[in-house]
Design a protein around this motif. Sequence first.
Motif, PDB file in Angstrom:
ATOM      1  N   ASN A 195       0.824  -1.212   0.000  1.00 18.11           N
ATOM      2  CA  ASN A 195       0.000   0.000   0.000  1.00 18.11           C
ATOM      3  C   ASN A 195       0.857   1.260   0.000  1.00 18.11           C
ATOM      4  OD1 ASN A 195      -2.339  -1.520   0.063  1.00 18.11           O
ATOM      5  ND2 ASN A 195      -2.586  -1.383   2.278  1.00 18.11           N
ATOM      6  N   MET A 196       1.930   1.257   0.799  1.00 20.52           N
ATOM      7  CA  MET A 196       2.798   2.423   0.886  1.00 20.52           C
ATOM      8  C   MET A 196       3.616   2.613  -0.390  1.00 20.52           C
ATOM      9  SD  MET A 196       2.073   3.975   3.572  1.00 20.52           S
ATOM     10  CE  MET A 196       0.403   3.323   3.464  1.00 20.52           C
ATOM     11  N   HIS A 197       3.907   1.521  -1.081  1.00 18.54           N
ATOM     12  CA  HIS A 197       4.609   1.636  -2.360  1.00 18.54           C
ATOM     13  C   HIS A 197       3.763   2.459  -3.332  1.00 18.54           C
ATOM     14  CE1 HIS A 197       7.106   0.608  -5.805  1.00 18.54           C
ATOM     15  NE2 HIS A 197       6.007   0.246  -6.446  1.00 18.54           N
ATOM     16  N   LYS A 198       2.485   2.164  -3.364  1.00 21.67           N
ATOM     17  CA  LYS A 198       1.581   2.885  -4.257  1.00 21.67           C
ATOM     18  C   LYS A 198       1.461   4.346  -3.843  1.00 21.67           C
ATOM     19  CE  LYS A 198      -3.179   2.890  -5.981  1.00 21.67           C
ATOM     20  NZ  LYS A 198      -4.520   2.239  -5.916  1.00 21.67           N
ATOM     21  N   LEU A 199       1.310   4.615  -2.526  1.00 22.12           N
ATOM     22  CA  LEU A 199       1.117   5.971  -2.031  1.00 22.12           C
ATOM     23  C   LEU A 199       2.347   6.842  -2.288  1.00 22.12           C
ATOM     24  CD1 LEU A 199      -0.566   8.062  -0.400  1.00 22.12           C
ATOM     25  CD2 LEU A 199       0.616   7.212   1.619  1.00 22.12           C
ATOM     26  N   THR A 200       3.532   6.338  -1.931  1.00 18.95           N
ATOM     27  CA  THR A 200       4.743   7.143  -2.082  1.00 18.95           C
ATOM     28  C   THR A 200       5.084   7.364  -3.553  1.00 18.95           C
ATOM     29  OG1 THR A 200       6.086   5.120  -1.814  1.00 18.95           O
ATOM     30  CG2 THR A 200       5.722   6.482   0.139  1.00 18.95           C
ATOM     31  N   LYS A 201       4.762   6.380  -4.392  1.00 20.54           N
ATOM     32  CA  LYS A 201       5.017   6.542  -5.825  1.00 20.54           C
ATOM     33  C   LYS A 201       4.113   7.618  -6.404  1.00 20.54           C
ATOM     34  CE  LYS A 201       5.386   3.931 -10.162  1.00 20.54           C
ATOM     35  NZ  LYS A 201       5.269   2.588 -10.805  1.00 20.54           N
ATOM     36  N   GLU A 202       2.831   7.605  -6.003  1.00 24.03           N
ATOM     37  CA  GLU A 202       1.892   8.618  -6.492  1.00 24.03           C
ATOM     38  C   GLU A 202       2.285  10.005  -6.026  1.00 24.03           C
ATOM     39  OE1 GLU A 202      -1.918   7.348  -5.151  1.00 24.03           O
ATOM     40  OE2 GLU A 202      -2.181   5.854  -6.744  1.00 24.03           O
ATOM     41  N   ALA A 203       2.841  10.086  -4.795  1.00 25.09           N
ATOM     42  CA  ALA A 203       3.232  11.386  -4.239  1.00 25.09           C
ATOM     43  C   ALA A 203       4.604  11.841  -4.741  1.00 25.09           C
ATOM     44  CB  ALA A 203       3.245  11.307  -2.710  1.00 25.09           C
ATOM     45  N   GLY A 204       5.300  10.968  -5.467  1.00 26.70           N
ATOM     46  CA  GLY A 204       6.621  11.304  -5.985  1.00 26.70           C
ATOM     47  C   GLY A 204       7.664  11.460  -4.899  1.00 26.70           C
ATOM     48  N   MET A 205       7.535  10.690  -3.813  1.00 24.91           N
ATOM     49  CA  MET A 205       8.440  10.811  -2.678  1.00 24.91           C
ATOM     50  C   MET A 205       9.547   9.757  -2.765  1.00 24.91           C
ATOM     51  SD  MET A 205       5.576  11.390   0.307  1.00 24.91           S
ATOM     52  CE  MET A 205       6.821  11.598   1.597  1.00 24.91           C
ATOM     53  N   LYS A 206      10.795  10.218  -2.654  1.00 21.80           N
ATOM     54  CA  LYS A 206      11.945   9.322  -2.686  1.00 21.80           C
ATOM     55  C   LYS A 206      13.132   9.998  -2.023  1.00 21.80           C
ATOM     56  CE  LYS A 206      13.104   5.169  -4.103  1.00 21.80           C
ATOM     57  NZ  LYS A 206      12.318   3.976  -3.731  1.00 21.80           N
ATOM     58  N   ILE A 207      13.920   9.206  -1.266  1.00 24.65           N
ATOM     59  CA  ILE A 207      15.128   9.718  -0.629  1.00 24.65           C
ATOM     60  C   ILE A 207      16.303   8.863  -1.103  1.00 24.65           C
ATOM     61  CG2 ILE A 207      16.317  10.175   1.556  1.00 24.65           C
ATOM     62  CD1 ILE A 207      13.590  10.319   2.896  1.00 24.65           C
ATOM     63  N   ASN A 208      17.280   9.494  -1.714  1.00 27.71           N
ATOM     64  CA  ASN A 208      18.444   8.758  -2.201  1.00 27.71           C
ATOM     65  C   ASN A 208      19.482   8.557  -1.106  1.00 27.71           C
ATOM     66  OD1 ASN A 208      17.429   8.615  -4.836  1.00 27.71           O
ATOM     67  ND2 ASN A 208      18.143  10.679  -5.274  1.00 27.71           N
TER      68      ASN A 208
END
Length: 327
Positions: free
Chosen positions: A314-327
């Motif tokens: 579920n969180m994979h879908k949410l964070t992907k839709e929100a464009g959230m990523k930390i390198n």
Amino acid sequence: MLFRCLTSLAVCAMLDVPQAAVAQASGAYPSRPITLVVPYPPGGAADQFARSLGHALGERLGQSVVVENRPGANGNIGSAYVARRQAADGYTLLLGSASTLTINPNLYADIGYDPVKDLQPITLTHQMPNVLVVSSKTPYKRVADVVRAAKANPGHIAFGSAGYGNTMHLAGVLFQRQAGIKLVHVPYKGGAPALMDVLAGTIPMMFNNLPALVPLKDSDKVRLLAVADTKRSPVLPKVPTFAEEGLPGVVSVVWNGILVRRGTPQAIVDRLNWEMGSILKSPAFRQPLEAQGYEVLSSTPGEFEALIKKDLANMHKLTKEAGMKIN
């Protein structure tokens, strides 16, 4: 809905195994003190619950349970410490959460551990909704006031959180999305220091776990505007839900649980599950914590693991839709 742990899953039957048989199967465990790692700073809602549970568990096991705070990287440092650096012997426990087990793996390129491969769930312990709290130095008295001000000044009004990607941050992301507004996120190293700045008026508002705010319900320094749950909290009966304020999609309920390193002997996993389940079901343990705003839970290891896997997706879908990523 965001971070919602279904009651039908979370409040469940413990292993149907006699206590004496579980204790005998785990041998001499524990023969020395146990460490309970909390991957957040002292003073927050998760830390307070852990200390209550650690004290009760120590009494049942006949060994001290020492709470050790290892904050940093939104809980990744303490979690990786247990998952990769400690022995799989049941002497180091981890307080895990929706953040460290399901959100962080979808945000960070490398969190230093795999929540499924490296950690063995023991039991869910509690859940708690996030609440929108504003400084009394602001003019905001209703959620509509915040929305109106944010629409008039897009990208200028700040909100704090316990860190980037934390459930408090994602509650703010959800609030912005549902309200059609743009706020400025100010990440802190934990919910407690962020709340201190709201109290001081340094930042205007934040989302925080309900138990951290119950002591402030009558404070003249803050206002509690709305609970991010589907129902009002019995300890804050005057505070409306976001649905009542016209934003039904803002739901952020955070679950927590205890884990050990994967590979811990099954007998020890069963013993810990039994002992903690007995504590978590005890009215003497539950009632004081429920009065503080915690919803006390219990589960089998398998049910806890199923929840982690489900919310990871579920969180994979949410964070992907929100464009959230930390390198």
